[in-house]
Write a protein that holds these residues in place. Structure first.
Motif, PDB file in Angstrom:
ATOM      1  N   GLU A 170       0.987  -1.290   0.027  1.00 39.71           N
ATOM      2  CA  GLU A 170       0.088  -0.198  -0.076  1.00 39.71           C
ATOM      3  C   GLU A 170       0.828   1.102  -0.110  1.00 39.71           C
ATOM      4  O   GLU A 170       1.994   1.241   0.678  1.00 39.71           O
ATOM      5  N   GLY A 171       0.451   2.221  -0.854  1.00 37.54           N
ATOM      6  CA  GLY A 171       1.212   3.544  -0.887  1.00 37.54           C
ATOM      7  C   GLY A 171       0.166   4.703  -0.713  1.00 37.54           C
ATOM      8  O   GLY A 171      -1.070   4.457  -0.654  1.00 37.54           O
ATOM      9  N   TYR A 172       0.665   5.886  -0.781  1.00 37.46           N
ATOM     10  CA  TYR A 172      -0.062   7.167  -0.587  1.00 37.46           C
ATOM     11  C   TYR A 172       0.654   8.120  -1.414  1.00 37.46           C
ATOM     12  O   TYR A 172       1.863   8.238  -1.790  1.00 37.46           O
ATOM     13  N   GLY A 173       0.033   8.990  -2.244  1.00 41.50           N
ATOM     14  CA  GLY A 173       0.514  10.153  -2.779  1.00 41.50           C
ATOM     15  C   GLY A 173      -0.726  11.070  -3.480  1.00 41.50           C
ATOM     16  O   GLY A 173      -1.829  10.691  -3.323  1.00 41.50           O
ATOM     17  N   LEU A 174      -0.193  12.033  -4.042  1.00 34.56           N
ATOM     18  CA  LEU A 174      -1.178  13.027  -4.755  1.00 34.56           C
ATOM     19  C   LEU A 174      -0.619  13.178  -5.823  1.00 34.56           C
ATOM     20  O   LEU A 174       0.434  13.047  -6.578  1.00 34.56           O
ATOM     21  N   THR A 175      -1.431  13.890  -6.718  1.00 33.24           N
ATOM     22  CA  THR A 175      -1.371  14.458  -8.307  1.00 33.24           C
ATOM     23  C   THR A 175       0.123  15.245  -8.262  1.00 33.24           C
ATOM     24  O   THR A 175       1.101  15.329  -8.814  1.00 33.24           O
ATOM     25  N   GLU A 176       0.137  16.176  -7.000  1.00 39.33           N
ATOM     26  CA  GLU A 176       1.205  17.033  -6.779  1.00 39.33           C
ATOM     27  C   GLU A 176       2.438  16.547  -6.291  1.00 39.33           C
ATOM     28  O   GLU A 176       3.656  17.366  -6.253  1.00 39.33           O
ATOM     29  N   VAL A 230       0.645   3.369   5.062  1.00 38.87           N
ATOM     30  CA  VAL A 230       1.121   3.577   3.596  1.00 38.87           C
ATOM     31  C   VAL A 230       2.442   3.482   3.541  1.00 38.87           C
ATOM     32  O   VAL A 230       3.008   3.944   2.521  1.00 38.87           O
ATOM     33  N   GLY A 231       3.501   3.220   4.149  1.00 36.93           N
ATOM     34  CA  GLY A 231       4.759   2.956   4.159  1.00 36.93           C
ATOM     35  C   GLY A 231       5.449   4.161   4.540  1.00 36.93           C
ATOM     36  O   GLY A 231       5.087   4.922   5.211  1.00 36.93           O
TER      37      GLY A 231
END
Length: 606
Positions: free
Chosen positions: A378-384, A402-403
């Protein structure tokens, strides 16, 4: 305030651009298949690194001959397919900037993105897309060209038309133009989904992608082995997560398969047999729920449930000093033959890992998949943040988080709990919107608007969004994401939105999963009933209440859902309630279902 960072594993080039990767692959691995395209018969046709370079160069020549200049914006509006990736690299090879447009976008959305970006050309997939563009073209004076991938009739498709247009452009001129963009030049303008207000264009540079994809590939090196690894991409390439997969695959390089959607996902997985799968939690929930429903329909529901419980226990035991007990290992071995191997076969039979983003996966599902021998990172991020700004490493997975931060970047938790980001992978600003850029960035730190926490090992947990915090009449702050994600994990539930701002207690609006509902109806002797009839059925209400109880178990009593209401139909992008990346437009839902929300609080609680 707390922060955590990891040293970079990849040295971002001082200059150059993403087209360098295509030329490098052709020079170093000319005969290795880098992309596979699906043919009409359902098979796969491999494209070698040298052949891909040739096609990219031919399309780039056509763009140059058509008057596309360095820095110009060229829009792409299509489902995920080979031509999308080909044209993406062709636009970069012409020194231009790609502007993705979701293929489900309305004419007004298309008009906004093309006008705001100042696009001089657009490549669409279908006649319907072309009609949508033409309907607003009169208000797009800068738009000079519209090409179509599926031309139809005797007309040339976009790739053929561009190749024909560029025959007089020399290789030397094409090579010179391919080097026009520098590392800090814009590579793409990706418009946010727009849960509130107009979408904003996030400017991501070539450097952003180098920093992002280079460090992902290095940290997950065993999953990106040239000549051995492969990945199937079915996420929309208009979303930054899809672009991460595209560029990382070319960077490694590994074999990349592209399919337009999840409608034939099971067949595509078994035909392509990837070693790595990229997806969103809903895909993994569907695989689990479908397998369970199939087992129940075949009279093997109890066996499946015991196998699932064993998988979860086995995964949990992997995180203990002693590991799984002998009894647990034996049970796990039995269920591997009976259940787990079949589930892995549904996923193609070769994949050992998946990368999941876009929404929380949930600990139960995370442990289930690791327990069957298929670890979802599992990960996490945004367009930015050019997609993943944190992800679980393949060798140190911590399910429920989310690591750790992307190597070469820093995650900071502000005093109010907001997640702040720093690193070369971040966007350079919002296109034509200095005010929004100044609001989001401070001293080089991007303010995500998300709330989170870091543990002692630097693993990040996301607990909600600042703007979505509900304050009840009693003054209790409630983060909707925690309970919504748990309720939504139930097979019966399609979507859940928690409400209660300024109200005496927390309530929820629930929609039913119309794919799973017939399975439930058959199992409970209610076949033939409409969705509306089932929504009022006491047995179904009790089943949804069980899902709500599971969600309530994760929060305090003051944060728990006291009443829920089942809505007719589903939240969809077409209904205006979901963004193209499937995020809830809470303000739209609250407005459209204001009466249902009032009904939650109209009667005394039982």
């Amino acid at each position: 305030m707390r922060e955590f960072s990891l040293p970079a594993l990849y040295e971002v080039p001082a200059d150059g651009n993403l087209t360098d990767l295509v030329r490098r692959n052709a020079a170093q691995h000319p005969d290795i298949p880098v992309i596979a395209r699906k043919d009409p018969a359902g098979g796969w046709q491999d494209v070698t690194a040298s052949a891909f370079l040739a096609e990219v160069r031919a399309a780039a020549k056509g763009l140059i001959a058509s008057g596309v200049e360095p820095g110009d914006r060229v829009a792409l509006m299509s489902r995920t397919r080979y031509e999308w990736t080909l044209l993406d690299f062709a636009v970069w090879s012409a020194g231009a900037v790609t502007v993705p447009v979701y293929e489900t976008s309305s004419p007004s959305q298309i008009e906004w993105i093309l006008a705001d970006s100042g696009a001089v050309a657009v490549v669409v997939e279908s006649a319907a897309h072309e009609d949508a563009v033409e309907s607003v073209r009169v208000r797009l004076p800068r738009l000079k060209h519209v090409w179509r991938i599926d031309a139809g009739g005797d007309g040339a498709n976009a790739v053929e038309a561009l190749a024909a247009a560029g025959t007089d452009v020399s290789d030397a001129a094409a090579e010179e133009r391919a080097g026009a963009a520098r590392a800090d030049s814009p590579a793409t303008i990706v418009y946010t989904s727009g849960t509130t207000g107009r979408p904003k264009g996030c400017v991501l540079s070539h450097r952003s992608f180098f920093a992002e994809c280079g460090n992902v590939v290095e940290r997950l090196a065993p999953l990106f082995r040239t000549g051995d690894s492969s990945v199937l991409l079915f996420l929309p390439l208009a979303h930054v997560f899809g672009r991460l997969v595209e560029v990382a695959s070319v960077m490694a390089p590994i074999r990349l398969g592209l399919v337009p959607d999840v409608k034939t996902l099971t067949d595509d997985l078994q035909g392509f047999r990837p070693t790595l799968i990229l997806g969103v939690p809903r895909v993994f929930e569907k695989v689990y729920n479908t397998a369970r429903a199939t087992a129940q329909a075949g009279g093997k529901g109890r066996i499946f449930d015991r196998a699932a419980a064993t998988a979860i226990d086995y995964s949990l035991a992997l995180d203990t000093p002693s590991g799984p007990s002998l009894k647990l290992r034996l049970a796990h071995r039995v269920f591997d033959r009976l259940v787990y191997a079949k589930l892995r076969a549904v996923l193609g039979g070769r994949a050992t890992h998946a990368i999941s983003g876009g929404a929380p996966l949930g600990e139960r599902l995370g442990h289930f998949y690791r327990g069957i021998g298929f670890t979802v990172l599992e990960g996490y991020g945004l367009t930015e943040s050019c997609a993943a700004t944190a992800f679980n490493p393949w060798d140190r997975t911590k399910i429920g988080t989310v690591g750790q931060p992307l190597p070469g970047s820093t995650v900071r938790i502000a005093d109010d709990g907001e997640v702040l980001l720093y690193g070369e992978h971040l966007f350079t600003g919002y296109w034509n919107n200095d005010a929004a850029t100044a609001e989001a960035m401070a001293d080089g730190w991007f303010h995500t608007g998300d709330l989170g926490a870091l543990d002692e090992d630097g693993y990040l947990s996301i607990t909600g969004r600042k703007k979505e915090i509900i304050v009840t009449a009693g003054g209790k702050n409630v983060a909707p994401a925690v309970i919504e994600d748990r309720i939504r994990a139930d097979a019966l539930v399609a979507e859940c939105m928690v409400v209660g701002d300024g109200r005496p207690f927390v309530g929820a609006l629930v929609t039913l999963d119309e794919e799973f509902l017939p399975h439930w109806a058959e199992q409970h002797g209610k076949t033939g009933r409409t969705v509306a009839e089932l929504a009022a059925d006491p047995d179904l209400l009790a089943a949804v209440q069980q899902a709500v109880d599971v969600g309530n178990a994760a929060v305090s009593k003051a944060e728990s859902v006291r009443r829920f209401r089942i809505l007719p139909g589903q939240f969809t992008e077409e209904s205006g309630h979901l963004t193209p990346s499937l995020k809830l437009k809470r303000n739209v839902v609250a407005s459209d279902f204001a009466d249902e929300i009032e009904a939650l609080y109209a009667a005394p609680r039982g």
